[in-house]
Write a protein that holds these residues in place. Structure first.
Motif, short mmCIF file in Angstrom:
data_model
loop_
_atom_site.label_atom_id
_atom_site.label_comp_id
_atom_site.label_asym_id
_atom_site.label_seq_id
_atom_site.Cartn_x
_atom_site.Cartn_y
_atom_site.Cartn_z
N SER A 226 0.84 -1.19 0.00
CA SER A 226 0.00 0.00 0.00
C SER A 226 0.88 1.25 0.00
CB SER A 226 -0.91 0.01 1.22
OG SER A 226 -1.81 -1.08 1.19
N THR B 32 1.10 10.42 -2.04
CA THR B 32 0.67 10.58 -3.42
C THR B 32 1.20 11.90 -3.97
OG1 THR B 32 -1.41 11.61 -2.72
CG2 THR B 32 -1.43 9.22 -3.06
N ASN C 57 -1.74 1.98 -9.06
CA ASN C 57 -3.06 1.87 -8.43
C ASN C 57 -3.67 0.54 -8.82
OD1 ASN C 57 -3.33 4.64 -7.29
ND2 ASN C 57 -3.30 5.24 -9.44
N ASP D 100 -1.02 0.75 -13.59
CA ASP D 100 -2.36 0.55 -13.03
C ASP D 100 -2.82 -0.87 -13.28
OD1 ASP D 100 -2.67 3.08 -12.01
OD2 ASP D 100 -3.73 3.87 -13.75
N LYS E 271 -16.02 -2.73 -7.95
CA LYS E 271 -16.78 -1.86 -7.06
C LYS E 271 -16.07 -1.58 -5.74
CE LYS E 271 -21.19 -3.40 -9.01
NZ LYS E 271 -22.52 -3.98 -8.75
N GLN E 272 -14.74 -1.63 -5.78
CA GLN E 272 -13.94 -1.27 -4.61
C GLN E 272 -13.23 0.05 -4.90
OE1 GLN E 272 -11.48 -4.45 -2.95
NE2 GLN E 272 -12.55 -5.93 -4.23
N ASP E 273 -12.91 0.76 -3.83
CA ASP E 273 -12.20 2.03 -3.98
C ASP E 273 -10.81 1.79 -4.57
OD1 ASP E 273 -14.32 3.43 -2.89
OD2 ASP E 273 -13.51 3.32 -0.84
N PRO E 274 -10.34 2.70 -5.43
CA PRO E 274 -8.97 2.58 -5.93
C PRO E 274 -7.98 2.59 -4.77
CG PRO E 274 -10.20 4.22 -7.18
CD PRO E 274 -11.05 3.87 -6.00
N GLN E 275 -6.96 1.74 -4.89
CA GLN E 275 -5.97 1.62 -3.84
C GLN E 275 -4.59 1.96 -4.38
OE1 GLN E 275 -5.67 -2.30 -2.13
NE2 GLN E 275 -4.21 -1.68 -0.55
N PHE F 218 -7.71 -1.04 -9.04
CA PHE F 218 -9.10 -0.60 -8.94
C PHE F 218 -10.00 -1.67 -9.53
CE2 PHE F 218 -7.34 0.75 -12.96
CZ PHE F 218 -8.32 0.44 -13.88
#
Length: 219
Positions: free
Chosen positions: A20, A24, A41, A99, A46-50, A43
């Protein structure tokens, strides 16, 4: 056989470890790159981008092998993820950002796959010019079936021949091309007289392969 091939493909999915990322912005990203770490990242689903970061050498190995689907481990949690976007520096030498998109191995995905030509066309030897309008095609397939490339054999193409999407009959199992059937992939044509005069009589020039312009640094 189909099920056996799929199990083999799943067993061969490359593993990639990531951590993680808390910092940023451009300054933080540059600091990571200076010590051989690539920001990115993950993504989707339906999960938040990490925000994450990975060892640059490990990412390079995955990309060098043409892998599109990886077992991405973030903080001990392993998920199937698709290499979604890769950013390089202006000269295409240094990784800037990667990504990933979370996927299920058995869900269908749409993505672009590079088109590579194999062989030497008799039409080119005869003085023709090879034109490849599309260096990528959009495909639909299961995530586990993503091909690293679409290979086109041109060893029998003569002067004046044109190969369309509809002519591709030997596609990888489970892969469907979404481009229009009449999309031209390869064409061999006779050069105009002024072009022949400009290139001389020393034989046909090698066809130019045009790559993508690398994206600029930016996060």
């Amino acid at each position: 056989r189909r099920e056996r091939d799929r199990k083999t493909a799943m067993a061969n999915v490359l593993a990639l470890s990531a951590e993680s990322r808390t910092g940023t912005g451009t300054a933080a990203a540059r600091k990571l790159r200076r010590v051989g770490i690539v920001p990115g990242n993950v993504f989707g689903h339906k999960q938040d981008p990490q925000p994450i970061h990975m060892q640059a050498d490990a990412v390079r190995e995955v990309l060098h092998k043409g892998a599109r689907l990886v077992d991405l481990s973030v903080g001990g949690t392993v998920e199937k993820a698709l290499v979604s976007e890769v950013q390089w520096d202006t000269f295409g030498l240094h990784l800037l950002h990667v990504d990933f998109m979370r996927v299920d191995a058995n869900e269908k995905v749409h993505l672009e796959v590079p088109v590579h030509l194999r062989g030497t066309a008799p039409g080119v030897i005869a003085g023709g010019v090879l034109e490849q309008p599309h260096h990528e095609v959009e495909v639909e397939c299961l995530a586990i079936d993503i091909p690293s490339e679409i290979l086109i054999k041109i060893g029998e193409m003569q002067l004046g021949d044109t190969l369309h999407v509809s002519d591709l009959t030997d596609l990888p199992t489970g892969v469907r091309i979404l481009n229009a059937p009449d999309t031209i992939l390869v064409h061999i044509f006779k050069p105009r007289e002024e072009d022949e005069a400009a290139t001389g009589e020393g034989g046909p020039a090698e066809p130019e392969v045009i790559g993508r312009k690398p994206k600029e640094d930016g996060e």
